[in-house]
Motif scaffolding. Structure first.
Motif, mmCIF file in Angstrom:
data_model
loop_
_atom_site.group_PDB
_atom_site.id
_atom_site.type_symbol
_atom_site.label_atom_id
_atom_site.label_comp_id
_atom_site.label_asym_id
_atom_site.label_seq_id
_atom_site.Cartn_x
_atom_site.Cartn_y
_atom_site.Cartn_z
ATOM 1 N N GLY A 10 -50.246 -108.292 22.593
ATOM 2 C CA GLY A 10 -50.904 -108.184 23.656
ATOM 3 C C GLY A 10 -50.648 -106.795 24.386
ATOM 4 N N VAL A 11 -50.041 -105.656 23.687
ATOM 5 C CA VAL A 11 -49.713 -104.514 24.091
ATOM 6 C C VAL A 11 -51.067 -103.661 24.509
ATOM 7 N N ASP A 12 -51.185 -103.334 25.640
ATOM 8 C CA ASP A 12 -52.357 -102.505 26.246
ATOM 9 C C ASP A 12 -52.641 -101.183 25.528
ATOM 10 N N ALA A 13 -54.051 -100.894 25.455
ATOM 11 C CA ALA A 13 -54.796 -100.086 24.558
ATOM 12 C C ALA A 13 -53.914 -98.678 24.535
ATOM 13 N N GLY A 14 -53.559 -98.250 25.822
ATOM 14 C CA GLY A 14 -52.971 -96.849 26.158
ATOM 15 C C GLY A 14 -51.589 -96.803 25.522
ATOM 16 N N GLU A 15 -50.621 -97.945 25.844
ATOM 17 C CA GLU A 15 -49.479 -97.750 25.158
ATOM 18 C C GLU A 15 -49.535 -98.170 23.627
ATOM 19 N N ARG A 16 -50.486 -98.714 23.158
ATOM 20 C CA ARG A 16 -50.687 -98.823 21.918
ATOM 21 C C ARG A 16 -50.965 -97.839 20.946
ATOM 22 N N SER A 17 -51.845 -96.760 21.559
ATOM 23 C CA SER A 17 -52.457 -95.653 21.068
ATOM 24 C C SER A 17 -51.235 -94.736 20.784
ATOM 25 N N GLU A 18 -50.478 -94.659 22.127
ATOM 26 C CA GLU A 18 -49.280 -93.593 21.814
ATOM 27 C C GLU A 18 -48.292 -94.061 20.844
ATOM 28 N N ARG A 19 -48.028 -95.422 20.779
ATOM 29 C CA ARG A 19 -47.214 -95.778 19.699
ATOM 30 C C ARG A 19 -47.300 -95.766 18.469
ATOM 31 N N VAL A 20 -48.839 -95.752 18.141
ATOM 32 C CA VAL A 20 -49.310 -95.638 16.792
ATOM 33 C C VAL A 20 -49.350 -94.212 16.410
ATOM 34 N N ARG A 21 -49.479 -93.449 17.434
ATOM 35 C CA ARG A 21 -49.402 -91.728 17.218
ATOM 36 C C ARG A 21 -47.702 -91.521 16.735
ATOM 37 N N ASN A 22 -47.024 -91.955 17.892
ATOM 38 C CA ASN A 22 -45.597 -91.689 17.276
ATOM 39 C C ASN A 22 -45.147 -92.215 15.939
ATOM 40 N N PHE A 23 -45.541 -93.334 15.551
ATOM 41 C CA PHE A 23 -44.999 -93.826 14.287
ATOM 42 C C PHE A 23 -45.721 -93.185 13.119
ATOM 43 N N LEU A 24 -46.941 -92.766 13.201
ATOM 44 C CA LEU A 24 -47.606 -91.820 12.024
ATOM 45 C C LEU A 24 -46.947 -90.641 12.205
ATOM 46 N N GLU A 25 -46.418 -90.166 13.279
ATOM 47 C CA GLU A 25 -45.726 -88.877 13.229
ATOM 48 C C GLU A 25 -44.562 -89.153 12.511
ATOM 49 N N LEU A 26 -43.525 -90.117 12.627
ATOM 50 C CA LEU A 26 -42.497 -90.561 12.080
ATOM 51 C C LEU A 26 -42.665 -90.575 10.598
ATOM 52 N N VAL A 27 -43.709 -91.146 10.212
ATOM 53 C CA VAL A 27 -43.961 -90.935 8.455
ATOM 54 C C VAL A 27 -44.754 -90.076 7.869
ATOM 55 N N ASP A 28 -44.896 -88.819 8.692
ATOM 56 C CA ASP A 28 -45.586 -87.737 8.449
ATOM 57 C C ASP A 28 -47.132 -87.818 8.194
ATOM 58 N N LEU A 29 -47.685 -88.620 9.068
ATOM 59 C CA LEU A 29 -49.007 -88.906 8.821
ATOM 60 C C LEU A 29 -49.879 -88.721 10.060
ATOM 61 N N GLU A 30 -49.379 -88.023 10.870
ATOM 62 C CA GLU A 30 -50.049 -87.441 12.029
ATOM 63 C C GLU A 30 -51.525 -87.013 11.544
ATOM 64 N N GLY A 31 -52.555 -87.363 12.307
ATOM 65 C CA GLY A 31 -53.847 -86.914 12.258
ATOM 66 C C GLY A 31 -54.496 -87.680 11.166
ATOM 67 N N PHE A 32 -53.906 -88.911 10.807
ATOM 68 C CA PHE A 32 -54.532 -89.839 9.852
ATOM 69 C C PHE A 32 -54.992 -91.140 10.463
ATOM 70 N N ALA A 33 -54.696 -91.105 11.644
ATOM 71 C CA ALA A 33 -55.273 -92.285 12.410
ATOM 72 C C ALA A 33 -56.956 -92.928 12.085
ATOM 73 N N ASP A 34 -57.699 -91.951 12.011
ATOM 74 C CA ASP A 34 -58.927 -92.476 11.876
ATOM 75 C C ASP A 34 -59.407 -92.305 10.444
ATOM 76 N N ARG A 35 -58.722 -92.354 9.462
ATOM 77 C CA ARG A 35 -58.960 -92.269 7.995
ATOM 78 C C ARG A 35 -58.862 -93.865 7.439
ATOM 79 N N ASP A 36 -59.843 -94.088 6.648
ATOM 80 C CA ASP A 36 -59.748 -95.345 5.864
ATOM 81 C C ASP A 36 -58.703 -95.529 5.009
ATOM 82 N N PRO A 37 -57.941 -96.431 4.716
ATOM 83 C CA PRO A 37 -57.208 -96.771 3.796
ATOM 84 C C PRO A 37 -57.343 -96.261 2.453
#
Length: 351
Positions: free
Chosen positions: A107-134
């Motif tokens: 139930g985390v709201d979309a704004g906070e969710r987007s921020e945390r997703v970005r932060n954790f993708l950066e943590l695993v060196d995948l910043e900029g990959f959010a819109d990619r297909d697996p």
């Protein structure tokens, strides 16, 4: 790393009908620690992980996280997340949607969710990959997506069930480095289950070695390798020459007789009298022109920074594995080789 225990297993036993998969297991994982449970297939390590995660319930004993018993707590209510051997990324979701799935369910709201997703993708060196297909990213990148998805809810304990086993050797080594870096950036404990002792020894602050449902030894990788508590640990962790002999006291010290009539005698630091098993690591057999052990090279394996030789001993000993570092002359199959045992290297166990 804190000395405070975060995960505690207290006399845990798990039975499946007449089969005891885990038998009276006691250990703790410290806050901020990278702890690995290693052992052969079928030893009970995955069952142990499943009892921590809540997918199995102990038959006896207690599992505690942060001091609270988890025995009656369902998996979704535990402050843990699990990275499976098979990554199970959702193919119909983008990388970002995969990572944020748990946040959306919580139930985390979309704004906070987007921020945390970005932060954790950066943590695993995948910043900029959010819109990619697996399916558009490599196996190692998929592995990091799965780790980010497990970490984004910031669990106290990240459970990893053989997550590198499907990767090729080069990628597996690369992901070992990445995992260690990720662990250093987060606050929780990592609990890693694997049969791959090399991975466990590379990554872990401490290692527990399991056999037939029981813990044989817990210690740092160096302690486990150099001072194995049992012959099983010595044989399972790394390579070793396991020899059988007879220990006896002579003039206030202990010696071990190895081999038959033409065997050899070693001084040993042991209180055991009688039949013993002796572990000698291949790198602790030193090539020397006047070495006490002589034999013929029957196998030679060049491995870049080291060469492994197997010699048929003339001392009534079984074939011995010898490792030399760097460049040595042209030792080939069929050559005679003499070696000495590095003083203090043999580890003796009661047979």
């Amino acid at each position: 790393m804190s000395d405070e225990s975060l995960v505690e297993l207290d006399s845990v036993r798990k039975e499946f009908g007449d089969v005891t998969a885990v038998d009276r297991v006691d250990f703790s994982v410290r806050r901020g620690e990278f702890f690995s449970l290693v052992g052969p297939s079928g030893c009970g390590k995955t069952t142990t992980l499943r009892m921590i995660s809540g997918f199995e319930t102990p038959t006896k004993g207690d599992v505690r996280i942060d001091g609270r018993s988890m025995v009656d707590v369902p998996p979704e209510a535990r402050d843990t997340n699990l990275v499976f051997q098979h990554l199970s990324l959702f193919p119909h979701m983008t990388v970002g949607e995969n990572v944020g799935y748990g946040l959306k369910k919580a139930g985390v709201d979309a704004g906070e969710r987007s921020e945390r997703v970005r932060n954790f993708l950066e943590l695993v060196d995948l910043e900029g990959f959010a819109d990619r297909d697996p399916t558009e990213i490599s196996g190692g990148q998929q592995q990091r997506v799965a780790i980010a998805r497990a970490l984004v809810n910031e669990p106290k304990v990240l459970l990893l069930d053989e997550p590198l086993s499907a990767l090729d050797r080069k990628l597996r080594k690369q992901m070992q480095v990445e995992l260690r870096k990720i662990h250093e950036k987060v606050q929780g404990a990592f609990f890693y289950v694997t049969h791959d002792q090399e991975v466990a020894m590379t990554l872990s602050d401490r290692v527990a070695v399991m056999n037939n449902g029981r813990i044989e030894q817990i210690g740092t990788p160096e302690e486990i390798y150099r001072n194995p508590a049992t012959s099983f640990v010595a044989d399972f962790i790394g390579d070793t020459n396991m020899l059988h002999g007879e220990a006896q006291r002579r003039n206030g010290s202990c010696v071990v007789e190895l081999g038959g009539e033409n065997g050899m005698v070693l001084e040993a630091d042991t209180e055991v009298n009688g039949a013993v098993d002796v572990s000698i690591r291949p790198e602790d057999l030193i090539v020397a022109d006047d070495g006490d052990i002589s034999g013929t090279v029957v196998e030679r394996y060049f491995q870049g920074d080291q060469t492994n030789y197997v010699i048929e001993s003339a001392n009534d000993l079984p074939p011995l594995s010898v490792v030399t570092q760097g460049r040595r002359g042209n030792i080939e199959r069929g050559d005679e080789l003499r070696v000495d045992v590095r003083p203090g290297a043999p580890v003796v166990f009661e047979a």
